[in-house]
Design a protein around this motif. Structure first.
Motif, PDB file in Angstrom:
ATOM      1  N   ALA A  28      74.980  16.783  20.621  1.00 41.41           N
ATOM      2  CA  ALA A  28      74.422  17.992  20.409  1.00 41.41           C
ATOM      3  C   ALA A  28      72.589  17.990  19.762  1.00 41.41           C
ATOM      4  N   LYS A  29      72.856  16.536  18.878  1.00 43.69           N
ATOM      5  CA  LYS A  29      71.019  16.366  18.910  1.00 43.69           C
ATOM      6  C   LYS A  29      70.358  16.192  20.273  1.00 43.69           C
ATOM      7  N   ALA A  30      71.470  15.515  21.242  1.00 40.70           N
ATOM      8  CA  ALA A  30      70.609  15.628  22.345  1.00 40.70           C
ATOM      9  C   ALA A  30      70.155  16.719  23.043  1.00 40.70           C
TER      10      ALA A  30
ATOM     11  N   ALA B  10      65.765   8.282  11.707  1.00 40.66           N
ATOM     12  CA  ALA B  10      67.337   7.478  11.612  1.00 40.66           C
ATOM     13  C   ALA B  10      68.509   7.409  10.431  1.00 40.66           C
ATOM     14  N   ALA B  11      67.868   6.002   9.622  1.00 40.48           N
ATOM     15  CA  ALA B  11      68.337   6.483   8.372  1.00 40.48           C
ATOM     16  C   ALA B  11      67.626   6.348   7.148  1.00 40.48           C
ATOM     17  N   VAL B  12      67.488   7.859   6.104  1.00 39.66           N
ATOM     18  CA  VAL B  12      67.052   8.262   5.031  1.00 39.66           C
ATOM     19  C   VAL B  12      67.521   8.591   4.203  1.00 39.66           C
TER      20      VAL B  12
ATOM     21  N   ASN C  23      62.250  20.820  14.362  1.00 45.57           N
ATOM     22  CA  ASN C  23      63.925  20.425  14.797  1.00 45.57           C
ATOM     23  C   ASN C  23      64.397  19.242  14.182  1.00 45.57           C
ATOM     24  N   LEU C  24      64.832  18.993  13.635  1.00 40.61           N
ATOM     25  CA  LEU C  24      65.303  17.594  13.038  1.00 40.61           C
ATOM     26  C   LEU C  24      66.584  17.502  13.776  1.00 40.61           C
ATOM     27  N   VAL C  25      66.150  16.150  15.421  1.00 39.42           N
ATOM     28  CA  VAL C  25      67.610  15.975  15.641  1.00 39.42           C
ATOM     29  C   VAL C  25      67.487  14.696  15.275  1.00 39.42           C
ATOM     30  N   SER C  26      67.768  12.849  15.980  1.00 39.90           N
ATOM     31  CA  SER C  26      67.804  12.054  15.447  1.00 39.90           C
ATOM     32  C   SER C  26      68.213  10.828  16.618  1.00 39.90           C
ATOM     33  N   LEU C  27      68.579  10.353  15.572  1.00 37.95           N
ATOM     34  CA  LEU C  27      68.293   8.223  16.391  1.00 37.95           C
ATOM     35  C   LEU C  27      69.461   8.656  18.484  1.00 37.95           C
TER      36      LEU C  27
ATOM     37  N   ARG D  23      71.671  32.078   0.928  1.00 39.62           N
ATOM     38  CA  ARG D  23      72.748  31.482   1.624  1.00 39.62           C
ATOM     39  C   ARG D  23      73.257  32.744   2.627  1.00 39.62           C
ATOM     40  N   ALA D  24      73.547  31.830   4.041  1.00 43.38           N
ATOM     41  CA  ALA D  24      73.898  31.833   5.262  1.00 43.38           C
ATOM     42  C   ALA D  24      74.143  30.259   5.615  1.00 43.38           C
ATOM     43  N   ASP D  25      75.474  30.891   6.362  1.00 45.23           N
ATOM     44  CA  ASP D  25      75.869  29.901   7.871  1.00 45.23           C
ATOM     45  C   ASP D  25      75.389  30.017   9.248  1.00 45.23           C
TER      46      ASP D  25
ATOM     47  N   ASN E 275      67.002  22.782  10.408  1.00 50.01           N
ATOM     48  CA  ASN E 275      67.344  21.091   9.779  1.00 50.01           C
ATOM     49  C   ASN E 275      68.523  21.004   9.696  1.00 50.01           C
ATOM     50  N   ALA E 276      69.313  22.237   9.404  1.00 53.31           N
ATOM     51  CA  ALA E 276      70.550  22.334   8.857  1.00 53.31           C
ATOM     52  C   ALA E 276      71.558  21.353  10.352  1.00 53.31           C
ATOM     53  N   ALA E 277      72.469  20.665   9.156  1.00 51.94           N
ATOM     54  CA  ALA E 277      73.450  20.250  10.684  1.00 51.94           C
ATOM     55  C   ALA E 277      74.687  19.722   9.923  1.00 51.94           C
TER      56      ALA E 277
ATOM     57  N   LEU F 131      74.221  27.111   3.795  1.00 51.27           N
ATOM     58  CA  LEU F 131      75.561  27.295   3.269  1.00 51.27           C
ATOM     59  C   LEU F 131      76.277  27.004   1.712  1.00 51.27           C
ATOM     60  N   ASP F 132      75.099  26.314   1.286  1.00 53.75           N
ATOM     61  CA  ASP F 132      75.088  25.979  -0.450  1.00 53.75           C
ATOM     62  C   ASP F 132      74.465  26.850  -0.647  1.00 53.75           C
ATOM     63  N   GLY F 133      75.122  28.141  -1.629  1.00 54.29           N
ATOM     64  CA  GLY F 133      74.193  28.823  -1.452  1.00 54.29           C
ATOM     65  C   GLY F 133      73.755  29.141  -3.786  1.00 54.29           C
TER      66      GLY F 133
ATOM     67  N   ALA G 172      68.160  23.821   3.702  1.00 51.78           N
ATOM     68  CA  ALA G 172      67.796  23.265   2.481  1.00 51.78           C
ATOM     69  C   ALA G 172      68.214  23.107   1.020  1.00 51.78           C
ATOM     70  N   GLY G 173      69.163  23.110   0.734  1.00 48.50           N
ATOM     71  CA  GLY G 173      70.039  22.828  -0.336  1.00 48.50           C
ATOM     72  C   GLY G 173      70.489  21.276  -1.078  1.00 48.50           C
ATOM     73  N   GLY G 174      69.795  20.088   0.325  1.00 49.43           N
ATOM     74  CA  GLY G 174      69.761  19.303  -0.065  1.00 49.43           C
ATOM     75  C   GLY G 174      69.324  17.079   0.951  1.00 49.43           C
TER      76      GLY G 174
HETATM   77  N1  NAD Z   1      70.536  11.113   6.861  1.00 43.94           N
HETATM   78  C1  NAD Z   1      69.366  10.416   7.604  1.00 43.94           C
HETATM   79  O1  NAD Z   1      69.524   9.155   7.774  1.00 43.94           O
HETATM   80  C2  NAD Z   1      69.652  11.413   9.307  1.00 43.94           C
HETATM   81  C3  NAD Z   1      69.454  10.993  10.093  1.00 43.94           C
HETATM   82  C4  NAD Z   1      69.375  11.076  11.676  1.00 43.94           C
HETATM   83  C5  NAD Z   1      68.987  12.859  11.483  1.00 43.94           C
HETATM   84  N2  NAD Z   1      68.479  13.369  10.532  1.00 43.94           N
HETATM   85  C6  NAD Z   1      69.667  14.648  10.683  1.00 43.94           C
HETATM   86  O2  NAD Z   1      68.597  15.285   9.337  1.00 43.94           O
HETATM   87  C7  NAD Z   1      68.345  16.842   9.183  1.00 43.94           C
HETATM   88  C8  NAD Z   1      69.049  16.462   7.512  1.00 43.94           C
HETATM   89  O3  NAD Z   1      69.684  15.240   7.154  1.00 43.94           O
HETATM   90  P1  NAD Z   1      70.726  15.327   5.956  1.00 43.94           P
HETATM   91  O4  NAD Z   1      70.625  14.235   6.194  1.00 43.94           O
HETATM   92  O5  NAD Z   1      69.619  15.443   4.746  1.00 43.94           O
HETATM   93  O6  NAD Z   1      71.878  16.325   5.999  1.00 43.94           O
HETATM   94  P2  NAD Z   1      72.612  16.686   4.736  1.00 43.94           P
HETATM   95  O7  NAD Z   1      73.929  16.289   4.698  1.00 43.94           O
HETATM   96  O8  NAD Z   1      72.484  16.123   3.367  1.00 43.94           O
HETATM   97  O9  NAD Z   1      72.315  17.925   4.509  1.00 43.94           O
HETATM   98  C9  NAD Z   1      72.057  19.313   5.425  1.00 43.94           C
HETATM   99  C10 NAD Z   1      72.208  20.159   4.932  1.00 43.94           C
HETATM  100  O10 NAD Z   1      72.601  21.603   5.557  1.00 43.94           O
HETATM  101  C11 NAD Z   1      73.845  22.471   5.286  1.00 43.94           C
HETATM  102  N3  NAD Z   1      74.201  22.137   6.219  1.00 43.94           N
HETATM  103  C12 NAD Z   1      75.342  22.356   6.469  1.00 43.94           C
HETATM  104  N4  NAD Z   1      75.882  23.234   7.945  1.00 43.94           N
HETATM  105  C13 NAD Z   1      75.753  24.301   7.528  1.00 43.94           C
HETATM  106  C14 NAD Z   1      75.386  25.452   8.350  1.00 43.94           C
HETATM  107  N5  NAD Z   1      76.988  25.283   9.031  1.00 43.94           N
HETATM  108  N6  NAD Z   1      75.263  26.579   7.456  1.00 43.94           N
HETATM  109  C15 NAD Z   1      73.500  26.421   6.697  1.00 43.94           C
HETATM  110  N7  NAD Z   1      73.399  25.487   6.090  1.00 43.94           N
HETATM  111  C16 NAD Z   1      74.790  24.432   6.218  1.00 43.94           C
HETATM  112  C17 NAD Z   1      74.281  21.190   3.945  1.00 43.94           C
HETATM  113  O11 NAD Z   1      74.637  22.159   2.933  1.00 43.94           O
HETATM  114  C18 NAD Z   1      73.289  20.777   3.419  1.00 43.94           C
HETATM  115  O12 NAD Z   1      72.310  20.692   2.017  1.00 43.94           O
HETATM  116  C19 NAD Z   1      69.795  16.939   9.902  1.00 43.94           C
HETATM  117  O13 NAD Z   1      69.407  17.898  11.057  1.00 43.94           O
HETATM  118  C20 NAD Z   1      70.791  15.620  10.527  1.00 43.94           C
HETATM  119  O14 NAD Z   1      71.218  15.481  11.207  1.00 43.94           O
HETATM  120  C21 NAD Z   1      69.324  12.833   8.652  1.00 43.94           C
END
Ligand code: NAD
Length: 250
Positions: free
Chosen positions: A160-162, A188-190, A140-144, A62-64, A91-93, A39-41, A15-17
């Motif tokens: 991983a997403k699959a 896909a592309a956000v 759960n946030l996955v991906s194209l 703040r947690a990993d 959502n974290a990935a 991860l980013d407190g 949720a940090g960004g």
């Molecule tokens: N942005 C896109 O176009 C897009 C496309 C397909 C899927 N997604 C999925 O949507 C989700 C969000 O994407 P986003 O673009 O906002 O990503 P992002 O990289 O902007 O944000 C991911 C957040 O997860 C946190 N994070 C990473 N590793 C971590 C860990 N080990 N522990 C805790 N936090 C951790 C990061 O610090 C960051 O704040 C993800 O699951 C991503 O795979 C995004």
């Protein structure tokens, strides 16, 4: 699309960004109490302070997500502050590129731990209280990339997403009779800050490949999450929602 401002407790990872921050803000706006885990407190502390300077309805954690002990401690913090989450957004990935021929085993394992194992671990931690309460929502946030294989994303990210897609269905079946829904959302592309840093011409080039003609907005993904976690979303489970501007049509 109706949502209820019923003050449930939501835990949003990453949720940090980017998309996670938009989801946290949207759920907070809906009247939920939101724990923002990252991860980013500093990032979650800033965002949670912006949502509620008094700290009553927003909590920074703040947690990993790759560390099971840290996840246990995060859950305890949420429980102590409010109660166990009613809503979990995985959502974290780590977004990772690379060719299937070059990805190292270490990198493969690291991406799997962040993007896939964390979903298993955190859902297992949160589900028992939801089951007992007879109400819960997991998104759960996955991906194209997890549906079609990576183009820009690497094979570890795509695999991983699959895996999360399938895990979504496994948990959905396990929990369906207990009022707990589990769904996946595949963007896909956000257009996040990370994407913006690629530069205007790269963003414009990517947008030209999308039928809608532009990238998605984090707020559009957050709106779909808000529906899925609402009362109205109770009959939707085990589903995958494409939110990709038409980039992939089934
Ligand atoms: N942005 C896109 O176009 C897009 C496309 C397909 C899927 N997604 C999925 O949507 C989700 C969000 O994407 P986003 O673009 O906002 O990503 P992002 O990289 O902007 O944000 C991911 C957040 O997860 C946190 N994070 C990473 N590793 C971590 C860990 N080990 N522990 C805790 N936090 C951790 C990061 O610090 C960051 O704040 C993800 O699951 C991503 O795979 C995004």
């Amino acid at each position: 699309m109706t949502t209820t401002a019923d003050g449930r407790v939501a835990l949003v990872t990453g949720a940090g960004g980017g998309i996670g921050a938009a989801i946290a803000a949207r759920l907070h706006e809906q009247g939920h109490r939101v724990a923002l885990l990252d991860l980013d407190g500093d990032a979650v502390t800033d965002l949670s302070g912006a949502l509620d300077p008094h700290g009553r309805t927003a909590l920074a954690v703040r947690a990993d997500v790759t560390d099971p002990h840290a996840l246990g401690a995060a859950l305890r913090a949420v429980r102590t502050t409010w109660h166990a989450p009613d809503i979990l957004v995985n959502n974290a990935a780590r977004t990772a590129a690379g060719s299937v021929w070059d990805v190292t085993v270490e990198e493969w394992d690291a991406v799997m731990a962040t993007n896939l194992r964390s979903v298993l671990a955190l859902t297992r931690l949160c589900a028992p209280a939801m089951r007992e309460r007879g109400w819960g929502r997991v998104v759960n946030l996955v991906s194209l990339a997890g549906q079609q294989g990576g183009t820009l994303a690497g094979p570890h990210y795509a695999a991983a997403k699959a895996g999360v897609l399938v895990l979504t269905k496994v948990f959905a079946r396990e929990l369906a009779a207990h009022g707990v829904t589990v769904n996946a959302l595949a963007p896909a592309a956000v257009h996040t800050a990370a994407v913006a840093r690629l530069g205007a011409s790269a963003v414009a080039a990517a947008a030209r490949t999308i039928p809608v003609g532009r990238m998605g907005r984090p707020s559009e993904v957050a709106a779909l999450v808000a529906y899925l976690v609402s009362e109205d979303g109770g009959y939707v489970t085990g589903a995958t929602f494409d939110i990709n501007g038409g980039a992939h049509m089934r």
